[in-house]
Write a protein that holds these residues in place. Sequence first.
Motif, PDB file in Angstrom:
ATOM      1  N   GLY A 190       0.199 -10.418 -10.155  1.00  0.00           N
ATOM      2  CA  GLY A 190      -0.069 -11.321  -9.228  1.00  0.00           C
ATOM      3  C   GLY A 190       0.431 -12.730  -9.199  1.00  0.00           C
ATOM      4  N   CYS A 191       0.204 -13.370  -8.460  1.00  0.00           N
ATOM      5  CA  CYS A 191       0.269 -15.111  -8.723  1.00  0.00           C
ATOM      6  C   CYS A 191      -0.503 -15.768  -7.726  1.00  0.00           C
ATOM      7  CB  CYS A 191       1.838 -15.227  -8.305  1.00  0.00           C
ATOM      8  SG  CYS A 191       2.284 -16.985  -8.585  1.00  0.00           S
ATOM      9  N   ASP A 192      -1.045 -17.115  -8.286  1.00  0.00           N
ATOM     10  CA  ASP A 192      -1.946 -17.756  -7.618  1.00  0.00           C
ATOM     11  C   ASP A 192      -1.338 -19.001  -7.446  1.00  0.00           C
ATOM     12  OD1 ASP A 192      -4.070 -16.032  -7.753  1.00  0.00           O
ATOM     13  OD2 ASP A 192      -5.293 -16.968  -9.451  1.00  0.00           O
ATOM     14  N   ASN A 193       0.013 -19.065  -7.430  1.00  0.00           N
ATOM     15  CA  ASN A 193       0.568 -20.438  -7.219  1.00  0.00           C
ATOM     16  C   ASN A 193       0.938 -20.784  -5.614  1.00  0.00           C
ATOM     17  OD1 ASN A 193       0.524 -21.569  -9.731  1.00  0.00           O
ATOM     18  ND2 ASN A 193       2.207 -20.304 -10.249  1.00  0.00           N
ATOM     19  N   MET A 194       0.918 -19.835  -4.660  1.00  0.00           N
ATOM     20  CA  MET A 194       1.266 -20.426  -3.380  1.00  0.00           C
ATOM     21  C   MET A 194       2.648 -21.205  -3.170  1.00  0.00           C
ATOM     22  SD  MET A 194      -0.571 -18.379  -1.724  1.00  0.00           S
ATOM     23  CE  MET A 194      -1.170 -18.796  -0.275  1.00  0.00           C
ATOM     24  N   CYS A 195       3.631 -20.999  -3.930  1.00  0.00           N
ATOM     25  CA  CYS A 195       4.698 -21.814  -3.629  1.00  0.00           C
ATOM     26  C   CYS A 195       5.099 -21.455  -2.098  1.00  0.00           C
ATOM     27  CB  CYS A 195       6.017 -21.498  -4.358  1.00  0.00           C
ATOM     28  SG  CYS A 195       5.883 -21.733  -6.070  1.00  0.00           S
ATOM     29  N   SER A 196       5.479 -22.537  -1.367  1.00  0.00           N
ATOM     30  CA  SER A 196       5.384 -22.421   0.220  1.00  0.00           C
ATOM     31  C   SER A 196       6.412 -21.534   0.700  1.00  0.00           C
ATOM     32  CB  SER A 196       5.628 -23.597   0.860  1.00  0.00           C
ATOM     33  OG  SER A 196       7.102 -24.351   0.798  1.00  0.00           O
ATOM     34  N   PHE A 197       7.614 -21.247   0.081  1.00  0.00           N
ATOM     35  CA  PHE A 197       8.773 -20.343   0.383  1.00  0.00           C
ATOM     36  C   PHE A 197       8.139 -18.886   0.034  1.00  0.00           C
ATOM     37  CE2 PHE A 197       9.797 -22.088  -3.749  1.00  0.00           C
ATOM     38  CZ  PHE A 197       9.807 -21.140  -4.581  1.00  0.00           C
ATOM     39  N   CYS A 198       7.385 -18.508  -0.941  1.00  0.00           N
ATOM     40  CA  CYS A 198       7.387 -17.365  -1.716  1.00  0.00           C
ATOM     41  C   CYS A 198       6.293 -16.319  -1.035  1.00  0.00           C
ATOM     42  CB  CYS A 198       6.909 -17.515  -3.026  1.00  0.00           C
ATOM     43  SG  CYS A 198       7.063 -16.211  -4.200  1.00  0.00           S
ATOM     44  N   VAL A 199       6.835 -15.084  -0.806  1.00  0.00           N
ATOM     45  CA  VAL A 199       6.136 -14.079  -0.581  1.00  0.00           C
ATOM     46  C   VAL A 199       5.315 -13.236  -1.576  1.00  0.00           C
ATOM     47  CG1 VAL A 199       7.637 -12.216  -0.765  1.00  0.00           C
ATOM     48  CG2 VAL A 199       6.286 -12.470   1.372  1.00  0.00           C
ATOM     49  N   VAL A 200       5.465 -13.595  -2.789  1.00  0.00           N
ATOM     50  CA  VAL A 200       4.882 -12.901  -4.025  1.00  0.00           C
ATOM     51  C   VAL A 200       3.326 -12.802  -4.016  1.00  0.00           C
ATOM     52  CG1 VAL A 200       4.590 -12.665  -6.470  1.00  0.00           C
ATOM     53  CG2 VAL A 200       6.961 -13.069  -5.503  1.00  0.00           C
ATOM     54  N   PRO A 201       2.560 -14.125  -3.656  1.00  0.00           N
ATOM     55  CA  PRO A 201       1.316 -14.152  -3.795  1.00  0.00           C
ATOM     56  C   PRO A 201       0.552 -12.899  -2.721  1.00  0.00           C
ATOM     57  CG  PRO A 201       1.866 -16.416  -3.771  1.00  0.00           C
ATOM     58  CD  PRO A 201       2.955 -15.512  -3.551  1.00  0.00           C
ATOM     59  N   PHE A 202       1.507 -12.797  -1.474  1.00  0.00           N
ATOM     60  CA  PHE A 202       0.985 -11.774  -0.517  1.00  0.00           C
ATOM     61  C   PHE A 202       1.136 -10.613  -0.680  1.00  0.00           C
ATOM     62  CE2 PHE A 202       2.088 -15.925   1.361  1.00  0.00           C
ATOM     63  CZ  PHE A 202       1.133 -16.387   2.090  1.00  0.00           C
ATOM     64  N   GLY A 234       5.525 -11.541 -16.458  1.00  0.00           N
ATOM     65  CA  GLY A 234       4.619 -12.151 -15.412  1.00  0.00           C
ATOM     66  C   GLY A 234       5.074 -13.155 -14.556  1.00  0.00           C
ATOM     67  N   GLN A 235       4.698 -13.475 -13.427  1.00  0.00           N
ATOM     68  CA  GLN A 235       5.175 -14.172 -12.405  1.00  0.00           C
ATOM     69  C   GLN A 235       4.971 -15.720 -13.166  1.00  0.00           C
ATOM     70  OE1 GLN A 235       7.244 -13.781 -10.209  1.00  0.00           O
ATOM     71  NE2 GLN A 235       6.815 -11.615  -9.429  1.00  0.00           N
ATOM     72  N   ASN A 236       4.041 -15.857 -13.874  1.00  0.00           N
ATOM     73  CA  ASN A 236       3.787 -17.141 -14.335  1.00  0.00           C
ATOM     74  C   ASN A 236       3.141 -17.097 -15.730  1.00  0.00           C
ATOM     75  OD1 ASN A 236       3.069 -19.877 -14.845  1.00  0.00           O
ATOM     76  ND2 ASN A 236       1.674 -19.986 -13.268  1.00  0.00           N
ATOM     77  N   SER A 274       8.473 -18.656 -16.938  1.00  0.00           N
ATOM     78  CA  SER A 274       7.800 -19.761 -17.221  1.00  0.00           C
ATOM     79  C   SER A 274       7.830 -20.720 -15.942  1.00  0.00           C
ATOM     80  CB  SER A 274       8.177 -20.359 -18.281  1.00  0.00           C
ATOM     81  OG  SER A 274       8.422 -19.668 -19.590  1.00  0.00           O
ATOM     82  N   HIS A 275       6.490 -21.532 -15.827  1.00  0.00           N
ATOM     83  CA  HIS A 275       6.275 -22.159 -14.656  1.00  0.00           C
ATOM     84  C   HIS A 275       6.439 -23.577 -15.288  1.00  0.00           C
ATOM     85  CE1 HIS A 275       5.162 -24.396 -11.131  1.00  0.00           C
ATOM     86  NE2 HIS A 275       5.209 -23.265 -10.601  1.00  0.00           N
ATOM     87  N   PRO A 276       7.395 -24.460 -14.564  1.00  0.00           N
ATOM     88  CA  PRO A 276       7.372 -25.907 -15.467  1.00  0.00           C
ATOM     89  C   PRO A 276       6.261 -26.529 -15.250  1.00  0.00           C
ATOM     90  CG  PRO A 276       8.826 -25.680 -13.814  1.00  0.00           C
ATOM     91  CD  PRO A 276       8.272 -24.205 -13.626  1.00  0.00           C
ATOM     92  N   ASN A 313       5.584 -26.860  -2.448  1.00  0.00           N
ATOM     93  CA  ASN A 313       4.270 -26.827  -3.195  1.00  0.00           C
ATOM     94  C   ASN A 313       4.577 -26.357  -4.876  1.00  0.00           C
ATOM     95  OD1 ASN A 313       1.629 -27.061  -3.258  1.00  0.00           O
ATOM     96  ND2 ASN A 313       1.413 -24.926  -2.793  1.00  0.00           N
ATOM     97  N   ARG A 314       5.574 -26.751  -5.287  1.00  0.00           N
ATOM     98  CA  ARG A 314       5.675 -26.506  -6.742  1.00  0.00           C
ATOM     99  C   ARG A 314       4.871 -26.953  -7.808  1.00  0.00           C
ATOM    100  NH1 ARG A 314       8.139 -22.032  -8.692  1.00  0.00           N
ATOM    101  NH2 ARG A 314       9.112 -23.010 -10.337  1.00  0.00           N
ATOM    102  N   THR A 315       4.270 -28.325  -7.140  1.00  0.00           N
ATOM    103  CA  THR A 315       3.113 -28.960  -8.035  1.00  0.00           C
ATOM    104  C   THR A 315       3.487 -29.711  -9.336  1.00  0.00           C
ATOM    105  OG1 THR A 315       2.471 -27.077  -9.213  1.00  0.00           O
ATOM    106  CG2 THR A 315       1.354 -27.472  -7.270  1.00  0.00           C
TER     107      THR A 315
END
Length: 479
Positions: A190-202, A234-236, A274-276, A313-315
């Motif tokens: 899973g992934c909790d990041n919600m990058c605005s372009f990304c379908v993975v969290p759904f 992992g996604q992150n 890895s997430h920056p 929304n990469r934060t």
Amino acid sequence: MYNNNPTLDKVDDKKILHDRQGEVLTLEKLELNPDAKRFYIESYGCQMNFSDSEIVAAILAENNYFPTKNMEESDLILINTCSIREKAEDTVRKRLFIYNKVKKQRPGTLIGVLGCMAERLKQKFLEEEKLVDLVVGPDAYRDLPNLINSAEEGNRSINVLLSREETYADIAPLRLDNNGVTAFISIMRGCDNMCSFCVVPFTRGRERSRNAFSIVSEATDLLNRGYREVTLLGQNVDSYKWENPETKEVVNFANLLEMVARVHPDLRIRFSTSHPKDITDEVLYTIAKYENICNYIHLPVQSGNSRILKLMNRTYDRPWYMERVEAIRRIIPDCAISSDIITGFCSETEEDHQDTLSIVKFADYSMSFMFYYSERPGTLAARKYEDDIPLEVKKRRLTEVIELQNQLSLESNQRDVGQTFKVLIEGSSKKSDADFKGRNSQNKMLIFPKKDGLKAGDYTMVTVNRANSATLFGEITTS
Ligand code: SAH
Ligand code: SF4
Ligand code: F3S
């Protein structure tokens, strides 16, 4: 058993034996049982999907379904799907068309759609694709035997429930298409990041981390079966966090890396992604401390412009990313960095695009995965922003990034000419059986003439004598 393992005494031997016997038993069952059914599986998308297919294979093998590479002789055709870009979904639809031809010749063959596209489209899949019998989301694979039984009785079956707990921690994957040297280990889902372009969290649901001891045990088992490299997936990965329910001790990603690195010095460790915003100095120091943790970090930037990064929304922003690259260079001087890049995101101007080109140069990536933006239904960007960059502009910007990256990859590889690297042999080169292929710590592929006495799974020193943008070529050096 691998004899020189200083930490084997700490490992649960019964679990290893159980897993190893499990795999032997599976093959015996197949030989003893000519009526066993066969499944054929194709995987698309990220490494996590390929890793999931090995979990699916293990679940099916326990239930009298065994893998075949021949679609025409299978009783069950599965496709593990990806939704990340529209093109990925188009590929899946084309494959379904081919499977349906097989099904017409062999009525009774079941067709199942697994993974992210199953999760995204749910019931709609059964409505749209009339010849699909099973639709199973990434957290529902344990239910496959029931769903198959029901499909065998003529029902069309679906389970797309997402879970907050499922990590398949207790399932020993059945390694498909393996070279016997390198393997994936899923450490979280899973992934909790919600990058605005990304379908993975759904499609993959909430982030959850797998029991750290089950990860170490899987790595140890792989080592004992001759594997010499594991990639933690992992996604992150930097937000990996597992609490030991007995001691309440928390294992973070740096701790996990250290635990796996200590399994054996000859077992190489890689990890992705890895997430920056989350990669810490603690992780970097851990990589620097252990020779067997590879000096290679996949650190997707997506865009080099702070305004676009905010919309994505990469934060993190451009200065933050540049600081993380500098930290890597400082703490692990010979570390290779690679990236993912999206061109033509909503409202991206030519200046914003120049910022992406300049950050690619600054980070001096050894390689990148590059894409033009593809709007995905339901994502934050699809709901909030207009997909306003014309396709030809998206593609032209993509070409510019690709050309720059190819140039940087070539220069980076040419700097390696004359240098000697420790290489893990993965097998014969695709082009010539007289050559080996293998990777160095920086994840670069090397091709070099074979030498008697060496085989896949061995380490050897190779001196590079020429290079192109994708590959290094060299000779084994005896020292
Ligand atoms: N978890 C990883 C990426 C997973 S998806 C991370 O955060 O970096 C792999 C890559 O696909 C992403 O890094 C991104 O570059 C690309 N991608 C994701 N959604 C996309 C979209 N809608 N259009 C184009 N590329 C996309
Ligand atoms: Fe998608 Fe962002 Fe999660 Fe990566 S971190 S999987 S890009 S939402
Ligand atoms: Fe694709 Fe799903 Fe991976 S959308 S990239 S297969 S998590």
